[in-house]
Scaffold this motif. Structure first.
Motif, PDB file in Angstrom:
ATOM      1  N   ALA A 129      44.651  42.689  40.466  1.00 52.61           N
ATOM      2  CA  ALA A 129      45.950  43.086  41.482  1.00 52.61           C
ATOM      3  C   ALA A 129      47.105  42.882  40.563  1.00 52.61           C
ATOM      4  O   ALA A 129      48.290  43.580  40.645  1.00 52.61           O
ATOM      5  CB  ALA A 129      45.914  42.211  42.706  1.00 52.61           C
ATOM      6  N   ALA A 130      47.375  41.473  39.777  1.00 51.72           N
ATOM      7  CA  ALA A 130      48.356  41.152  39.113  1.00 51.72           C
ATOM      8  C   ALA A 130      48.923  42.406  37.898  1.00 51.72           C
ATOM      9  O   ALA A 130      50.037  42.762  37.697  1.00 51.72           O
ATOM     10  CB  ALA A 130      48.380  40.147  38.456  1.00 51.72           C
ATOM     11  N   PHE A 131      47.432  43.105  37.463  1.00 48.86           N
ATOM     12  CA  PHE A 131      47.751  43.972  36.330  1.00 48.86           C
ATOM     13  C   PHE A 131      48.439  45.459  36.972  1.00 48.86           C
ATOM     14  O   PHE A 131      49.141  46.006  36.411  1.00 48.86           O
ATOM     15  CB  PHE A 131      46.692  44.069  35.420  1.00 48.86           C
ATOM     16  CG  PHE A 131      46.456  43.280  34.416  1.00 48.86           C
ATOM     17  CD1 PHE A 131      46.337  41.906  34.715  1.00 48.86           C
ATOM     18  CD2 PHE A 131      46.731  43.649  33.156  1.00 48.86           C
ATOM     19  CE1 PHE A 131      45.996  41.072  33.586  1.00 48.86           C
ATOM     20  CE2 PHE A 131      46.453  42.813  31.893  1.00 48.86           C
ATOM     21  CZ  PHE A 131      46.107  41.455  32.283  1.00 48.86           C
ATOM     22  N   ILE A 132      47.743  45.710  37.998  1.00 51.50           N
ATOM     23  CA  ILE A 132      48.299  46.903  38.847  1.00 51.50           C
ATOM     24  C   ILE A 132      49.519  46.855  39.374  1.00 51.50           C
ATOM     25  O   ILE A 132      50.486  47.593  39.081  1.00 51.50           O
ATOM     26  CB  ILE A 132      47.224  47.168  39.979  1.00 51.50           C
ATOM     27  CG1 ILE A 132      45.865  47.666  39.693  1.00 51.50           C
ATOM     28  CG2 ILE A 132      47.734  48.327  40.941  1.00 51.50           C
ATOM     29  CD1 ILE A 132      44.656  47.341  40.745  1.00 51.50           C
ATOM     30  N   GLU A 133      50.024  45.599  40.036  1.00 51.63           N
ATOM     31  CA  GLU A 133      51.408  45.220  40.396  1.00 51.63           C
ATOM     32  C   GLU A 133      52.378  45.541  39.347  1.00 51.63           C
ATOM     33  O   GLU A 133      53.329  46.011  39.445  1.00 51.63           O
ATOM     34  CB  GLU A 133      51.269  43.770  40.898  1.00 51.63           C
ATOM     35  CG  GLU A 133      52.703  43.430  41.120  1.00 51.63           C
ATOM     36  CD  GLU A 133      53.350  44.080  42.656  1.00 51.63           C
ATOM     37  OE1 GLU A 133      52.400  44.351  43.548  1.00 51.63           O
ATOM     38  OE2 GLU A 133      54.438  44.429  42.687  1.00 51.63           O
ATOM     39  N   GLU A 134      52.049  45.139  38.005  1.00 56.04           N
ATOM     40  CA  GLU A 134      52.950  45.037  36.934  1.00 56.04           C
ATOM     41  C   GLU A 134      52.798  46.577  36.057  1.00 56.04           C
ATOM     42  O   GLU A 134      53.361  46.928  35.097  1.00 56.04           O
ATOM     43  CB  GLU A 134      52.618  44.224  35.806  1.00 56.04           C
ATOM     44  CG  GLU A 134      52.959  42.606  36.338  1.00 56.04           C
ATOM     45  CD  GLU A 134      54.431  42.527  36.551  1.00 56.04           C
ATOM     46  OE1 GLU A 134      55.207  43.154  35.996  1.00 56.04           O
ATOM     47  OE2 GLU A 134      54.975  41.478  37.288  1.00 56.04           O
ATOM     48  N   GLN A 135      51.971  47.412  36.761  1.00 58.97           N
ATOM     49  CA  GLN A 135      51.474  48.730  36.030  1.00 58.97           C
ATOM     50  C   GLN A 135      51.189  48.391  34.691  1.00 58.97           C
ATOM     51  O   GLN A 135      51.874  49.180  33.782  1.00 58.97           O
ATOM     52  CB  GLN A 135      52.502  49.553  36.221  1.00 58.97           C
ATOM     53  CG  GLN A 135      52.907  50.196  37.872  1.00 58.97           C
ATOM     54  CD  GLN A 135      51.835  51.248  38.106  1.00 58.97           C
ATOM     55  OE1 GLN A 135      52.010  52.266  37.395  1.00 58.97           O
ATOM     56  NE2 GLN A 135      50.971  50.747  38.879  1.00 58.97           N
ATOM     57  N   ALA A 136      50.598  47.586  34.371  1.00 54.93           N
ATOM     58  CA  ALA A 136      50.338  47.163  32.896  1.00 54.93           C
ATOM     59  C   ALA A 136      49.184  47.726  32.525  1.00 54.93           C
ATOM     60  O   ALA A 136      48.042  47.484  32.098  1.00 54.93           O
ATOM     61  CB  ALA A 136      49.834  45.760  33.057  1.00 54.93           C
ATOM     62  N   ALA A 137      49.203  48.926  32.107  1.00 55.53           N
ATOM     63  CA  ALA A 137      48.436  50.007  31.301  1.00 55.53           C
ATOM     64  C   ALA A 137      49.166  51.261  30.710  1.00 55.53           C
ATOM     65  O   ALA A 137      50.065  51.766  31.425  1.00 55.53           O
ATOM     66  CB  ALA A 137      47.410  50.482  32.172  1.00 55.53           C
ATOM     67  N   GLN A 138      48.760  51.410  29.740  1.00 56.49           N
ATOM     68  CA  GLN A 138      49.147  52.865  29.279  1.00 56.49           C
ATOM     69  C   GLN A 138      47.780  53.563  29.171  1.00 56.49           C
ATOM     70  O   GLN A 138      47.354  54.168  30.318  1.00 56.49           O
ATOM     71  CB  GLN A 138      49.851  52.980  27.858  1.00 56.49           C
ATOM     72  CG  GLN A 138      51.195  52.441  28.049  1.00 56.49           C
ATOM     73  CD  GLN A 138      52.189  52.486  26.964  1.00 56.49           C
ATOM     74  OE1 GLN A 138      52.368  53.497  26.317  1.00 56.49           O
ATOM     75  NE2 GLN A 138      52.749  51.129  26.466  1.00 56.49           N
ATOM     76  N   CYS A 139      47.199  53.578  28.206  1.00 54.22           N
ATOM     77  CA  CYS A 139      45.683  54.458  28.375  1.00 54.22           C
ATOM     78  C   CYS A 139      44.945  53.535  28.952  1.00 54.22           C
ATOM     79  O   CYS A 139      43.991  53.874  29.507  1.00 54.22           O
ATOM     80  CB  CYS A 139      45.151  54.666  26.706  1.00 54.22           C
ATOM     81  SG  CYS A 139      44.415  53.267  25.928  1.00 54.22           S
ATOM     82  N   GLY A 140      45.040  52.209  28.882  1.00 47.77           N
ATOM     83  CA  GLY A 140      44.130  51.201  29.754  1.00 47.77           C
ATOM     84  C   GLY A 140      42.932  50.931  29.115  1.00 47.77           C
ATOM     85  O   GLY A 140      42.102  50.002  29.876  1.00 47.77           O
TER      86      GLY A 140
END
Ligand code: FES
Ligand code: FES
Lengths: 171, 428, 755
Positions: free
Chosen positions: A87-98
């Motif tokens: 959830a923390a990664f989604i919240e921060e939109q922490a991905a490019q290709c992922g």
């Protein structure tokens, strides 16, 4: 036949005992979380938890896993109900290709299990084995902070040994 | 047993020292104004830089991520932790007020500017061999560093080790001041010996120590230990299936890797990282001298009772090895080889760690891996501490000893691994 | 992707069959649009002669882009591929905004040769300009058409009607879009009838809409081509020669075939692959095959130390790409400099992968290629198949940053699959396959010379850039590794010398400043020593590094502040705004080094001199004893025109800055005459977390109503130059060779007072 626990479920795997866990997860167990990045222990894309600790799965033979507990990205949550680190990664939109992110999430899950309130230096050190090629690092660090319970607007991620940043931010 | 002896020794020293501490209290050397950086000759500074690399000064005088030469790194000794001092020219916390004479005295006699005795974790028993000219250059180099205000922690030592004057007694017994006489080895070998024994202070790790934690003169460079690592012998019969050549030693010293023998890891990784900046000619000289000390290879003959019947553990070890190690340590599926086809893993059949009399270094490598140098190509290896159990690593060790080293398996390997695991990873 | 169906009574639920029937023109429109020629790959310009916006010029029928099913489901098509840059989300936002529907109700289909328009490659930061503009204009027109239809049906003036979540309201009766379309409604050419809403009223565009693909990727749903599992799928691995051009002299095929699980060994000339039922069995078979193969010959590589001299000495096609009239200033001081950049890698985190299935004479390949259409053409040629018997479907892979191994892996899957008809074959490259065989970013040399006039302005400017090609994309089968290895090999097509204004090796070689007496020459060298192709930014990375380093050298020689020096030469107000914003956010004026060893640097470029504007300011610290550079702060501003997703723009710039820092500080392909040494991360180190800056801040400057400007590559060059300029500021040393590795820094600093 090797019996182990994967994401809380007991499984028995019948495969060549030297097969690295990564291939077992991806093929025999049809789990996508652990990614193949190098197969050489250099990039961390394949990170999972083994008995609660972050571990690369690409150099971990099945024969070593009898009775051990594995957690993969899938074990942390789902798209509908993501686990706290996810959830923390989604919240921060922490991905490019992922592609690297599952490994990052697992590293953080492993770190938080041992150190519930890691500081920035500990976060950097924990993530050091994992590579990201897209340069998503700032977001990954932000997500890691958020997962550690201290989300922040402003970046200022301490370097090892510096205690604090000399430069800081000005605006 | 060891502890009891140590206590007796400490007591004895204490008595003797009670007398000498008073008699020998050394004088303070006057403080000076910090000399301007441009008062030093640039060539001298450059020479000092090379010498600082050869002396590995940064290893102890820089903390993890801290400013260079500002100190703070904790040197773990058998008696406690001693912190590398701040040797930047900061007047308050560094050596900014030290005259050259004070600096030379510290290197030769192990004394601070104010006359206080320094702990021999600072290897002045070696530095005392360094020539005046070299000390002058080092001084020039250090006095032109960036001054950093940083106070390092006091040594963390139990009584009576924390009584500095006692060191006077220790020095009286063990400090052999001054340069060693030339013995006609020829220019290169003499240069090599000068560096190995002096600034390089190789013996600090590679010579075993006696009860007073002093290097045994009769076992010069015959191997020592540090931070849970076995520091292999550099002289006499060495632990390797084949002798090291001078070129291999030189490559290892300044590159951290010799394909035929091994990779610098643990405390040695740091040393190699610093020697990378030293002049090639000096590295060659050290290598030439070290090679001249080798008398042969110590290869204990295979103990048939242990190797004749491959055990179940060896079979497990092979499986684990294939899944965990072979990917990097074998080329094209050929056991024991490493070539362009592999991922630059060491060919284990040659590994010094695998041929050592005990499995400490092997366990260190497997548990903690090898870190790549920052931002440069290297020979990284992941640590397996969180992947494999002690028993599993021991099985791999058995397999490799049996199959590749063709030697008896190491005794009590699981316990040894557990022990090293419990000590945690020692950075350097 | 979930297909959300509205429960609104206005939109009757309809079956899948209804969807197809309602769409009507599915096949017809593709008969018209699917064959359009591929856009020239890296050419940087949206076909300038075209009158239609973006890719509408290639696929002018509205239903190539948007279809509305009888059940209300809306499908938007793009020929572009999601590469991790977030294009899927941005296009989704555009479509939703322009159509006036809830984004949840739109399904977006990306590159698939059987379904989407041919938009060539997803490259060169073109997707927003091409696909974004096409979808924006097509959607606006679809909306206008449907509102018009509603008006006609209701007998009211269209002006009195509005759209709310796909329903035309404001008349006597509400009419949902799906009640207004039938078979041919949208099968019409784009004419520009739609009126786009006032940007001030945007509700979805311009907002930090969350990426639609992230939750699945972060929870382990199958999201990548690597995750594709088809029934009966088998696993293949390729075995490449040790060096390019080597011949397979001997091969003990039987030994490999006897291994457990091995189903086939595919050998065709020098092409070699193994197929096994289990993946690890395929890995083991590859290793065994490597041991069982003996190769001879192969090309000799140059000595690494000689590459730049060799590049400059090679025969080159020379083009003067920019000349300006002499000014009135008389040069009183002359500066000259030579800059170099080594071969660098894309080195995706996930090595390339593809799945192929050859069945009933038709071939399907799932691939993370950037160009399904061009790659299809090359694969069809390789296999002597009709193009329309081959279908390529894009699925995400790891980020590629240009032409990596994707196309080649797709060709591998195709070639191997044809040997095992009816079997889905998954080909996964190993790490070394990617490191050794992907096409690298070209080594480059720049020589610059300039005169300063007495008043501190630049009086003249000469700039020469030498480079190998920056695009060897397929093309034909000769641009595929498999094409070169098969028994009847294909020849590499002559590489394109990409012309200005976008340029290849000369991309951004033309200074963005008003400089008199300028002459810029490109030296295009096709005698490639290593395989090279497009890497994010192409020549722009090196040219901006060089140009902006050199501008700083001139500013210093002129005794001018680097930011003021630049501003004085910038005519374009948008450029000025970007520079000023970055300098202000950084706190440029009044900055002093917080501690010794600190320095600051600034750089600016407009990508390709026609896409996004970007300025970067950096504060870093150099430790002379170790040569380590620690980037403390990076502050950036960017003008991408109309912003669709500010968070997406930030993500691209943040990523660009960090990636460029890695290129700048660490990266260089290592090789010796007999082999490439950078076979994995150990010999090609990239930035890890200990080197990540303490802070990266990006300020996107919105330009509502302005055209989209490609953003994905604009930070690469300015970051490198800002680092270079900051290192100079910190140490007094100007380093003109990339990368700024600890070793290089130490060596350079040895010569100076600073150390
Ligand atoms: S795939 Fe396991 S570390 Fe790279
Ligand atoms: S997000 Fe693409 S590699 Fe990290």
């Amino acid at each position: 036949m090797v019996a182990m626990t994967v994401n809380g479920k007991s499984v028995s795997v019948d495969a060549d005992p030297e097969t690295p866990l990564l291939y077992v997860l991806r093929n025999e167990l049809e789990l996508n979380g652990a990614k193949f990045g190098c197969g050489l222990g250099q990039c961390g894309a394949c990170t999972v938890l083994v008995d609660g600790k972050a571990a690369i799965s690409c150099l971990l033979p099945l024969a070593a896993l009898e009775g051990r507990a594995i957690t993969t990205l899938e074990g942390l949550g789902t798209a509908e109900a993501p686990g706290p680190v996810q959830a923390a990664f989604i919240e921060e939109q922490a991905a490019q290709c992922g592609y690297c992110i599952p490994g990052m999430i697992m590293r953080m899950a492993g770190l938080l299990a041992e150190t519930p309130e890691p500081d920035d230096e500990e976060i950097r050190a924990a993530l050091q084995p994992n590579l990201c090629r897209c340069g998503t690092h700032m977001r990954i660090l932000r997500a890691a902070r958020r997962a550690a319970g201290r989300p922040s607007e402003e970046d200022n991620f301490a370097f090892a040994g510096s205690g604090q940043n000399v430069g800081g931010t000005s605006s | 047993m060891k502890k009891v002896l140590l206590s007796i020794a400490r007591l004895a020293v204490l008595v003797v020292a009670a007398f000498f501490a008073f008699a020998l209290s050394p004088a303070e050397i006057d403080a000076i104004e910090r000399p301007a950086a441009d008062s030093f000759d640039a060539d001298l500074v450059a020479k000092g830089r090379d010498l600082a690399a050869l002396g590995n000064c940064l290893t102890c005088h820089q903390s993890e991520g801290g400013a260079p030469y500002a100190g703070g790194y904790g040197v773990e000794t058998p008696v406690g932790t001693i912190y590398g001092s701040n040797i930047t020219p900061d007047p308050e916390t560094g050596i900014g007020r030290w005259s050259k004479a004070a600096f030379v005295r510290s290197m030769r006699e192990g004394l601070g500017r104010e006359g206080e005795h320094l702990y021999p974790a600072f290897p002045y028993t070696h530095f005392t061999r360094v020539t005046d000219g070299d000390l002058e250059a080092l001084y020039a180099f250090l006095m032109t560093r960036q001054a950093v205000a940083k106070t390092v922690p006091n040594p963390d030592l139990p009584f009576p080790m924390n009584v500095r004057p006692l060191l006077a007694a220790w020095k009286l017994l063990f400090l052999d001041e001054g340069a060693a006489p030339s013995d006609g080895l020829g220019d290169e070998l003499e240069r090599g010996r000068y560096l190995v024994d002096g600034l390089g202070h190789c013996g600090a790790c590679h010579t075993p120590r006696n009860l007073f934690l002093t290097e045994k003169t009769d076992a010069y460079l015959r191997g020592g230990e540090a931070s849970g690592w076995a520091n292999p012998p550099l002289a006499g019969d060495i632990h390797s299936p084949s002798p090291w050549t001078a070129v291999q030693i030189a490559t290892y010293l300044d590159g951290g890797f010799a394909e035929a023998h091994g990779v610098a890891a643990g405390p040695m990784a740091e040393v190699a990282a610093k020697l990378k900046d030293a002049p090639a000619a000096d590295i060659s000289a050290m290598a030439a001298y070290l090679v001249s000390l080798q008398t042969g290879v110590a290869m204990p003959s295979a103990d048939n009772s242990k190797t004749a019947t491959p055990s179940e553990r060896i079979a497990l070890g092979e499986t684990l090895y294939r899944g965990a190690c072979a990917r990097c340590h074998e080329a094209n599926g050929q056991r024991g080889t490493s070539a362009p086809g592999s991922s630059q893993g060491l060919p284990l059949a040659q590994s010094t760690a695998l041929h050592a009399p005990d499995g400490r270094n092997f366990a260190q490598f497997v548990l903690h891996g090898v870190e790549a140098p920052n931002g440069e190509a290297g020979w990284p290896m992941p640590g397996f501490a969180d992947l494999l159990t002690d028993e599993q690593i021991a099985a791999i060790a058995d397999y490799l000893r049996h199959e590749l080293a063709q030697q008896s398996v190491w005794d009590d390997m699981s316990e040894r691994i557990a022990d090293i695991r419990s000590q945690g990873e020692v950075a350097r | 992707m979930t297909h959300h169906r509205s429960s609104s009574p206005l939109i009757p639920p309809i079956t899948r069959r209804g969807f197809v029937a309602g769409a009507g023109s599915l096949t017809l429109s593709f008969a018209l649009s699917g064959r359009a020629a591929a856009q020239s790959e890296e050419s940087g310009v949206v076909d300038q002669t075209a009158e239609l916006p973006g890719s509408l010029s290639k696929a002018p029928f509205l239903d190539s882009w948007i279809r509305i099913a009888a059940d209300g489901a809306i499908t938007v098509f793009t020929g572009k591929a999601e590469l991790g840059q977030g294009i899927r989300t941005a296009l989704h936002q555009i479509a939703a905004e322009m159509l006036g529907v809830d984004p949840q109700r739109i399904e977006l289909l990306t590159a698939d040769t059987d379904a989407t328009p041919n938009e060539g490659y997803t490259a060169a930061s073109h997707s927003m300009e091409e696909s974004g503009s096409a979808i924006m204009n097509a959607a606006a027109e679809v909306r206008a058409i449907l509102v018009q239809r509603a008006a006609e049906r209701l007998g009211v003036d269209a002006e009195t009607l509005r759209v709310e979540d796909g329903v035309v309201i404001g008349g006597p009766e509400d009419l949902a879009y799906n009640m207004l379309v039938d078979g041919e409604t949208l099968h019409v050419r784009y004419e520009g009838r739609g009126r786009k809403p006032d940007p001030a009223t945007y509700k979805i565009m311009g907002t930090p809409f969350p990426r639609t693909d992230i939750p699945a990727k972060l929870t382990g749903a199958p999201a990548y081509v690597q995750d594709l599992r088809l029934p009966g799928m088998v696993h293949a691995r390729v075995i490449r020669p040790p060096v390019s051009g080597a011949r397979l002299a001997e091969f003990d095929q039987a030994a490999v075939e006897a291994m457990p699980g091995v189903m086939a060994v595919v050998r065709n000339g020098n092409y070699l692959a193994v197929v096994a039922s289990g993946e690890y069995q395929a890995v083991e078979a590859k290793r065994a095959a490597e041991g069982a193969a003996r190769w001879t010959g192969g090309i000799a590589l140059p000595e690494r130390s000689e590459i730049y001299d060799r590049l400059q000495a090679s025969a080159a096609e020379e083009t003067v790409i920019h000349e300006t009239d002499a000014g009135s200033g008389f040069p009183v001081k002359r500066l000259k400099a030579r800059y170099t950049r080594p071969f660098q890698m894309h080195s995706s985190i996930g090595p390339s992968c593809a799945v192929g299935l050859f069945e009933d004479g038709r071939l399907t390949v799932w691939t993370h290629t950037q160009g399904v259409y061009p790659d299809r053409k090359a694969i069809a040629e390789l296999l002597s198949m009709e193009e329309n018997a081959v279908r390529l479907i894009h699925m995400p892979g790891a980020g590629c940053y240009g032409h990596n191994g994707a196309d080649d892996a797709a060709a591998d899957a195709a070639l191997i699959a044809t040997a095992l008809p009816g079997r889905p074959v998954r080909v996964q490259w190993m790490r070394e396959d990617e490191h050794l065989w992907e096409p690298y970013g070209s080594a480059m040399v720049v020589e610059a010379s300039a005169g300063l006039a007495a008043d501190g302005t630049i009086a003249d400017w000469t700039y020469d850039v030498w480079s190998y090609p920056h695009s060897t994309r397929p093309g034909g089968a000769g641009n595929l590794i498999a094409g070169n290895l098969v028994a009847d090999p294909f020849r590499l097509a002559p590489p394109t010398n990409i012309p200005q204004p976008a340029g290849g090796g000369d991309r951004n070689a033309v200074p963005p400043y008003d400089i008199p007496g300028a002459r810029v020459t490109k030296h295009f060298v096709t005698d490639m020593t290593l395989r090279v192709s497009a890497l994010r930014g192409l020549g722009a990375f090196m040219n901006v590094f060089s140009l902006e380093s050199f501008v700083d050298e001139l500013a210093e020689a002129a005794g001018a502040d680097p930011v003021a020096f630049r501003l004085a030469m910038l005519d374009d107000p948008r450029a000025g705004d970007v520079v000023t914003a970055a300098a202000t956010d950084f706190g440029w004026d009044g900055w002093t080094a917080p501690a010794p060893g600190f320095g600051r640097g600034f750089a600016y470029a407009r990508y390709k001199n026609l896409a996004a504007y970007c300025a970067v300011a950096i504060e870093l610290q150099v430790t002379p004893e170790t040569g380590a550079i620690r980037i403390h702060r990076a502050v950036s501003s960017v003008d991408s025109g109309q912003i669709v997703n500010p968070n997406g723009v930030r993500n691209q710039i943040e990523g660009g800055i960090v990636q460029s820092a890695s290129w700048t500080l660490f990266e260089e392909v290592l090789y010796s005459p007999d082999r490439i040494e950078s076979r994995d991360w150990s010999a090609y180190p990239i930035l890890r977390f200990d080197a990540v800056p303490a802070s990266v801040r990006v300020r996107p400057i919105d330009r509502p109503g302005e055209p989209f400007l490609g953003t994905g590559e604009c930070a690469q060059g300015p970051t490198a130059a800002a680092i270079a300029n900051a290192v100079r500021d910190a140490t007094g040393v100007r380093i003109r060779d990339l990368p700024y590795s600890p070793k290089r820094l130490q060596t350079a600093l040895r010569e100076t007072e600073f150390s």
